[in-house]
Design a protein around this motif. Structure first.
Motif, short mmCIF file in Angstrom:
data_model
loop_
_atom_site.label_atom_id
_atom_site.label_comp_id
_atom_site.label_asym_id
_atom_site.label_seq_id
_atom_site.Cartn_x
_atom_site.Cartn_y
_atom_site.Cartn_z
N PHE A 27 0.83 -1.19 -0.06
CA PHE A 27 -0.13 0.06 0.08
C PHE A 27 0.88 1.04 0.05
O PHE A 27 1.87 1.27 0.64
CB PHE A 27 -1.03 -0.05 1.00
CG PHE A 27 -2.05 -1.10 1.16
CD1 PHE A 27 -2.97 -1.21 0.07
CD2 PHE A 27 -2.00 -1.94 2.23
CE1 PHE A 27 -3.77 -2.06 0.07
CE2 PHE A 27 -3.09 -2.69 2.34
CZ PHE A 27 -4.06 -3.02 1.31
N LEU A 28 0.38 2.27 -0.68
CA LEU A 28 1.07 3.67 -0.52
C LEU A 28 0.44 4.49 0.37
O LEU A 28 -0.62 4.46 0.73
CB LEU A 28 1.24 4.15 -2.18
CG LEU A 28 1.57 3.33 -3.20
CD1 LEU A 28 1.54 3.94 -4.44
CD2 LEU A 28 3.08 3.08 -3.13
N SER A 29 1.26 5.66 0.50
CA SER A 29 0.69 6.32 1.74
C SER A 29 -0.40 7.37 1.17
O SER A 29 -1.18 7.79 1.83
CB SER A 29 1.80 7.49 2.04
OG SER A 29 2.04 7.93 0.96
N THR A 30 -0.61 7.35 -0.33
CA THR A 30 -1.80 7.91 -1.11
C THR A 30 -2.93 7.03 -1.20
O THR A 30 -3.75 7.62 -1.64
CB THR A 30 -1.20 8.40 -2.32
OG1 THR A 30 -0.78 7.48 -3.10
CG2 THR A 30 -0.18 9.39 -2.20
N THR A 87 -9.48 11.49 -5.30
CA THR A 87 -9.25 10.20 -5.63
C THR A 87 -8.12 10.47 -6.89
O THR A 87 -8.31 11.09 -7.97
CB THR A 87 -10.07 9.38 -6.23
OG1 THR A 87 -11.30 9.20 -5.43
CG2 THR A 87 -9.80 7.94 -6.34
N VAL A 88 -7.02 9.84 -6.77
CA VAL A 88 -5.84 9.60 -7.85
C VAL A 88 -5.91 8.39 -8.30
O VAL A 88 -5.58 7.32 -7.86
CB VAL A 88 -4.44 10.05 -7.19
CG1 VAL A 88 -3.40 10.08 -8.16
CG2 VAL A 88 -4.56 11.60 -6.64
N TYR A 89 -5.84 8.14 -9.65
CA TYR A 89 -5.97 6.93 -10.28
C TYR A 89 -4.44 6.67 -11.11
O TYR A 89 -3.84 7.85 -11.63
CB TYR A 89 -6.97 6.63 -11.27
CG TYR A 89 -8.05 6.57 -10.41
CD1 TYR A 89 -8.61 5.43 -10.09
CD2 TYR A 89 -9.05 7.70 -10.42
CE1 TYR A 89 -9.79 5.32 -9.23
CE2 TYR A 89 -10.22 7.92 -9.78
CZ TYR A 89 -10.74 6.29 -9.18
OH TYR A 89 -11.78 6.38 -8.62
#
Length: 89
Positions: A27-30, A87-89
């Protein structure tokens, strides 16, 4: 919890371990995660805080190493900060 097997002997890596830092699907912090939690780690110490009961209409208050619900202090106005997540995709 899955049994951890010796991977050198053909064992299967537990799914959870793929998501830790350095795992194959970390998992990323974002990443926005939806989960049920009992503890929260704050960034200052870092200190792991347990989550206590919070009733409707209460706000979070730190009490030692716990986060608990607290009512409004009456006539003292509360400062509310609204943060918009994108939300970033």
């Amino acid at each position: 919890m899955p049994t951890i097997r010796d991977l050198s002997q053909g064992g299967v890596q537990p799914h959870e371990s793929t998501h830790v830092s350095g795992g194959s699907d970390a998992f990323l912090s974002t990443d926005l995660l939806e989960a049920i939690v009992k503890r929260l780690q704050e960034s200052g110490g870092p200190t792991t805080l347990t989550l206590g009961a919070v009733a409707d209409g209460e706000f979070l208050q730190r009490s030692g190493s716990s986060l608990v619900g607290a009512s409004s202090p009456g006539t003292t106005p509360l400062e509310v900060k609204i943060v918009r997540y994108q939300t970033v995709y």
